[in-house]
Write a protein that holds these residues in place. Structure first.
Motif, PDB file in Angstrom:
ATOM      1  N   ASN A   1      -6.429  -2.274  -7.454  1.00 33.23           N
ATOM      2  CA  ASN A   1      -6.078  -3.262  -6.426  1.00 33.23           C
ATOM      3  C   ASN A   1      -6.925  -3.177  -5.164  1.00 33.23           C
ATOM      4  OD1 ASN A   1      -4.066  -4.071  -8.140  1.00 33.23           O
ATOM      5  ND2 ASN A   1      -2.354  -3.342  -6.911  1.00 33.23           N
ATOM      6  N   TYR A   2      -7.907  -2.260  -5.129  1.00 30.02           N
ATOM      7  CA  TYR A   2      -8.585  -1.979  -3.864  1.00 30.02           C
ATOM      8  C   TYR A   2     -10.094  -2.091  -3.962  1.00 30.02           C
ATOM      9  CZ  TYR A   2      -3.975  -0.205  -2.717  1.00 30.02           C
ATOM     10  OH  TYR A   2      -2.624  -0.104  -2.507  1.00 30.02           O
TER      11      TYR A   2
ATOM     12  N   GLY B   1     -15.005  -0.781   4.943  1.00 33.56           N
ATOM     13  CA  GLY B   1     -15.715  -1.871   5.595  1.00 33.56           C
ATOM     14  C   GLY B   1     -15.511  -3.196   4.893  1.00 33.56           C
ATOM     15  N   MET B   2     -14.980  -3.152   3.670  1.00 35.32           N
ATOM     16  CA  MET B   2     -14.676  -4.363   2.899  1.00 35.32           C
ATOM     17  C   MET B   2     -13.190  -4.680   3.069  1.00 35.32           C
ATOM     18  SD  MET B   2     -17.478  -5.336   1.076  1.00 35.32           S
ATOM     19  CE  MET B   2     -16.896  -6.069  -0.445  1.00 35.32           C
ATOM     20  N   THR B   3     -12.890  -5.823   3.646  1.00 37.19           N
ATOM     21  CA  THR B   3     -11.503  -6.191   3.916  1.00 37.19           C
ATOM     22  C   THR B   3     -10.698  -6.288   2.625  1.00 37.19           C
ATOM     23  OG1 THR B   3     -12.199  -7.436   5.869  1.00 37.19           O
ATOM     24  CG2 THR B   3     -10.004  -7.919   4.985  1.00 37.19           C
ATOM     25  N   GLU B   4      -9.522  -5.660   2.636  1.00 35.84           N
ATOM     26  CA  GLU B   4      -8.641  -5.705   1.479  1.00 35.84           C
ATOM     27  C   GLU B   4      -7.838  -7.008   1.482  1.00 35.84           C
ATOM     28  OE1 GLU B   4      -8.632  -3.672  -0.931  1.00 35.84           O
ATOM     29  OE2 GLU B   4      -9.660  -1.893  -0.132  1.00 35.84           O
ATOM     30  N   GLN B   5      -7.724  -7.619   0.309  1.00 34.35           N
ATOM     31  CA  GLN B   5      -6.907  -8.807   0.139  1.00 34.35           C
ATOM     32  C   GLN B   5      -5.770  -8.463  -0.823  1.00 34.35           C
ATOM     33  OE1 GLN B   5      -7.534 -11.483   1.906  1.00 34.35           O
ATOM     34  NE2 GLN B   5      -9.543 -10.825   2.693  1.00 34.35           N
TER      35      GLN B   5
ATOM     36  N   THR C   1     -14.398  -4.027  11.503  1.00 40.81           N
ATOM     37  CA  THR C   1     -14.219  -4.626  10.182  1.00 40.81           C
ATOM     38  C   THR C   1     -12.796  -5.134  10.076  1.00 40.81           C
ATOM     39  OG1 THR C   1     -13.442  -2.580   9.112  1.00 40.81           O
ATOM     40  CG2 THR C   1     -15.834  -2.962   9.170  1.00 40.81           C
ATOM     41  N   GLY C   2     -12.475  -5.728   8.952  1.00 38.16           N
ATOM     42  CA  GLY C   2     -11.107  -6.134   8.697  1.00 38.16           C
ATOM     43  C   GLY C   2     -10.285  -4.935   8.262  1.00 38.16           C
ATOM     44  N   LEU C   3      -9.066  -5.189   7.813  1.00 41.17           N
ATOM     45  CA  LEU C   3      -8.186  -4.121   7.332  1.00 41.17           C
ATOM     46  C   LEU C   3      -8.718  -3.666   5.980  1.00 41.17           C
ATOM     47  CD1 LEU C   3      -4.751  -5.746   8.277  1.00 41.17           C
ATOM     48  CD2 LEU C   3      -6.169  -4.185   9.643  1.00 41.17           C
TER      49      LEU C   3
ATOM     50  N   GLU D   1      -4.677   4.139  -1.098  1.00 41.50           N
ATOM     51  CA  GLU D   1      -6.036   3.956  -1.600  1.00 41.50           C
ATOM     52  C   GLU D   1      -6.881   5.206  -1.368  1.00 41.50           C
ATOM     53  OE1 GLU D   1     -10.047   1.177  -1.007  1.00 41.50           O
ATOM     54  OE2 GLU D   1      -8.398   1.033   0.435  1.00 41.50           O
ATOM     55  N   HIS D   2      -6.822   5.749  -0.171  1.00 35.81           N
ATOM     56  CA  HIS D   2      -7.671   6.888   0.169  1.00 35.81           C
ATOM     57  C   HIS D   2      -7.325   8.115  -0.665  1.00 35.81           C
ATOM     58  CE1 HIS D   2     -10.304   9.178   2.877  1.00 35.81           C
ATOM     59  NE2 HIS D   2      -9.426  10.167   2.715  1.00 35.81           N
TER      60      HIS D   2
END
Length: 313
Positions: free
Chosen positions: A101-102, A107-111, A171-173, A179-180
């Motif tokens: 899902n991630y 730096g890449m915004t999560e949707q 960046t976005g969220l 995830e981490h």
């Protein structure tokens, strides 16, 4: 050989350089609690029965950000895993649905889609039904850190683990605790950060995205196939993790319960507790990102009950 809760994949280079630095005193209360959670973890996999690992050779030193690494393990770490048990155990089957899902790169915004929100809720519902998380919940309620209301406790877990935030400025969220810690991320196209889960490790290794390079341990703490924690080195999507840390065979609810408790017992940005669990002594490190989890990992200090034998001298 009796299964041991030992061997940990430890994530920071500090593990190698700071073992002799000052440490917190042993937290006996949490040691007792975590050993109780260990015994309650009925969804834990059994080494030699549900999975088989091959630790192979000791990994060499690699500096952070380096893409050059010598391979001391020609075989995969996992030679066998009972996938049927993974798929039929409710918490692990729902956990695995979250792993794709991630966005891997920070730096890449999560949707987050509606379907993904449903997957998160179903996973948390399953976790809350386990005896491990029920016991963790009772402890947190007794300490005034969580509401006895199950709906509010679920919301608290969701905020800690799944609330999106900015890991990279401007960046976005782009990240969250789940995830981490459980999925893993990459940063600036040069390094692997997080990635502390054995199920994700196995699945990525099976699909040839990950290559195990060897174990990391002190001379007196050599891992074996029964260890439930490992320190190791690996490459993932052509990036190298010099030293990583993860529990082996444990359930998602066990790991989430441990780190949630450590997160909530202290409001400092960084919390480290020293605990004995089964035959291992380790530090559990939790770093906050506001009201959510930034990272969490174990730092193995000794295995095979060596700390017990030394204390008895």
């Amino acid at each position: 050989m009796a299964a041991r809760f030992c061997g940990v994949l430890v994530l920071v280079a500090v593990f190698l350089s700071g073992l002799n630095a000052s440490r917190p005193a042993l937290n006996q209360e949490l040691s007792n609690l975590f050993n109780e959670l260990w015994r309650l973890d009925v969804n834990r996999m059994t080494p030699g029965t549900d999975y088989t690992i091959s630790v192979q050779g000791r990994a060499s030193f690699v500096s952070q950000g380096s893409h050059v690494v010598q391979d001391h393990a020609t075989l995969p770490l996992f030679s066998n895993v009972n996938e049927n048990k993974l798929k039929t155990t409710t918490t692990t089957s729902r956990f695995m649905k979250l792993l794709d899902n991630y966005e891997r790169s920070t730096g890449m915004t999560e949707q987050v889609t509606t379907e993904e929100q449903t997957e998160i809720n179903l996973f948390l519902d399953a976790v809350l039904q386990t005896e491990v998380m029920k016991r963790a919940h009772r402890y947190l309620v007794s300490k005034g850190q969580s509401s006895a209301n199950l709906r509010l406790f679920k919301s608290q877990l969701k905020l800690i683990w799944f609330n999106l935030y900015r890991r990279q400025r401007n960046t976005g969220l782009d990240s969250c605790g789940f995830e981490h810690v459980f999925v893993g991320e990459t940063r600036s196209g040069t390094e692997i950060i997080g990635f502390h889960n054995w199920i994700q490790f196995y699945l990525q290794e099976k699909n040839s995205y990950l290559d195990y390079k060897g174990y990391k341990a002190r001379e007196s703490d050599l891992p074996d196939q029964d260890d439930h924690v490992l320190n190791l080195q690996f490459s993932w999507h052509n990036l190298v993790k010099p030293v990583g840390s993860a529990f082996i065979g444990t359930s998602p609810e066990f790991e989430m319960a441990l780190f949630t408790i450590v997160f909530l017992i202290n409001t400092d940005r960084s919390t480290t507790v020293l605990v004995n669990i089964d035959q291992c002594q380790m530090e559990l490190v939790v770093i906050r990102h506001g009201r959510s989890l930034g990272t969490a990992y174990p730092k193995l200090l000794s295995s095979n009950s060596r700390h017990v034998r030394q204390h008895a001298r």
